[in-house]
Enzyme design. Structure first.
Site, PDB file in Angstrom:
ATOM      1  N   SER A 257      54.076  37.514  38.533  1.00 50.79           N
ATOM      2  CA  SER A 257      53.258  37.356  37.325  1.00 50.79           C
ATOM      3  C   SER A 257      52.255  38.475  37.064  1.00 50.79           C
ATOM      4  CB  SER A 257      52.514  36.016  37.364  1.00 50.79           C
ATOM      5  OG  SER A 257      51.586  35.983  38.413  1.00 50.79           O
ATOM      6  N   LYS A 302      44.837  30.232  35.480  1.00 52.38           N
ATOM      7  CA  LYS A 302      44.545  31.663  35.404  1.00 52.38           C
ATOM      8  C   LYS A 302      43.510  31.978  34.327  1.00 52.38           C
ATOM      9  CE  LYS A 302      48.883  33.169  37.408  1.00 52.38           C
ATOM     10  NZ  LYS A 302      50.082  34.024  37.303  1.00 52.38           N
TER      11      LYS A 302
END
Length: 365
Positions: A257, A302
């Site tokens: 990611s 996140k």
């Protein structure tokens, strides 16, 4: 004993019993929470995250932070009290255990898989950034893994360059499977390869490898569902040669990611000026060699982690926008991106102060 006192005592004892039961009752869930963020333009553990040599680099400012998610380990057994607390906590997320560790995957297997994905994301980030800059990158198809006890074991090796299958030139990893499955199980297939050792020597000497050899393998039948298909027991991938050295120094991080943020950090260091204009930008997203940005897991964690560190803008993969926008942290603008070009365009608007033009995430995408 007065009835009221007895009732209160009974209720207290019942509550204690329930709490004790909750501690001992194990549930099949795991927890996700915001993890550390790292500025790809800065340092981590005392050394630059991005180290480039053999090419002119430029000073940068601001932040291009990659973000992470903490998860409970594969062998951690969550109890009912912890699960309820996690469900009620705003910044944590409780998910079924098999969401994070499918098919009974062990901690070691998950760590290995994440490490491989992280390594591949670094390679793709380099390729995407250099392609965006118009810098040529040599690429070729390789044997990525060889399955134990497969027909290819001992015949092909990780790192071997696959030039052709049955005389047909291989241009992409998918070509290998397509050509092998044209056969029936039990038939022979011939690979033209450059052995991994020869390829490594050629790269070290900065020359093109030319010593090829042919390897003939008898195919086996697949053991998955559906009609049997021919296999040899390898997975194919892509490797690259870069015209100068780009090292990404970041340990204890896994998964794919961070690809987008690594690509943007590399681009920023190789171009004059500052992509962010000194602004704190964070983000996430996988990236492929062509610069396409893909979705990731745990986006809600996140965004929280990024905002807690001071980010004002968060570069969000298009396919994660709807989920992220359902609970956007205060003061954080979610910017929708689908390619590295989209991200560069958004950063241009941010440093130019044209934030009204940014493609913002909504609950519809």
């Amino acid at each position: 004993m007065p009835r009221r006192t007895a009732t209160m005592l009974a209720s207290t004892l019942m509550l204690i019993a329930l709490l004790c039961a909750g501690v001992f009752i194990k549930v099949p869930y795991s927890e996700m929470s915001p993890g550390p963020t790292v500025n790809t333009l800065g340092e981590h553990d005392g050394e630059p995250v991005l180290q480039i040599s053999g090419r002119r680099t430029y000073g940068t400012s601001g932040h291009l932070n990659m973000t992470t998610v903490r998860v409970t380990s594969a062998d951690y057994k969550m109890n009912l009290v912890e699960a309820v607390y996690g469900w009620l906590a705003h910044d944590d997320k409780v998910v079924p255990h098999n969401t994070l560790y499918p098919d009974g995957k062990t901690e070691e297997q998950s760590t290995q898989e994440n490490a491989e994905e992280f390594s591949q994301s670094q390679e793709s980030a380099k390729v995407a950034a250099l392609k965006e800059l118009g810098v040529p990158v040599d690429s070729w198809v390789i044997v990525s893994t060889v399955l134990k006890d497969s027909p290819a074991e001992g015949r092909l090796h990780a790192g071997d360059v696959i030039k052709a299958v049955d005389g047909t030139t291989v241009k992409a990893p998918d070509d290998v499977a397509d050509l092998v499955t044209k056969h029936k199980p039990g038939e022979k297939v011939t690979f033209t390869i450059v052995p991994a050792k020869e390829q490594a020597a050629a790269e070290k000497e900065r020359r093109r490898a030319s010593a090829t050899r042919k390897v003939t393998i008898t195919t086996a039948a697949s053991d998955d569902t559906g009609a049997p298909r021919a296999i040899v027991g390898i997975s194919a991938g892509t490797d690259h040669t870069f015209p100068f050295s780009i090292d990404i120094k970041l340990a204890d991080v896994g998964g794919p990611s961070a690809g987008l943020m690594f690509a943007l950090g590399i681009y920023d260091k190789l171009t004059p000026g500052s992509l962010t204009g000194g602004t704190f930008v964070a983000g996430t997203g996988t990236i492929d060699d062509a610069g396409k940005v893909g979705p990731i897991g745990g986006v809600e964690m996140k965004t929280v982690g990024a905002r807690d560190k001071g980010a004002r803008y968060f570069l969000t993969p298009k396919d994660n926008c709807a989920a992220a926008a359902k609970d956007t942290p205060d003061g954080l603008t979610l910017v929708k991106v689908d390619t590295i070009g989209d991200a560069l365009g958004a950063l241009k608007d941010i440093r130019g102060g044209h934030t009204d033009a940014l493609p913002k995430c909504t609950t519809k995408g």
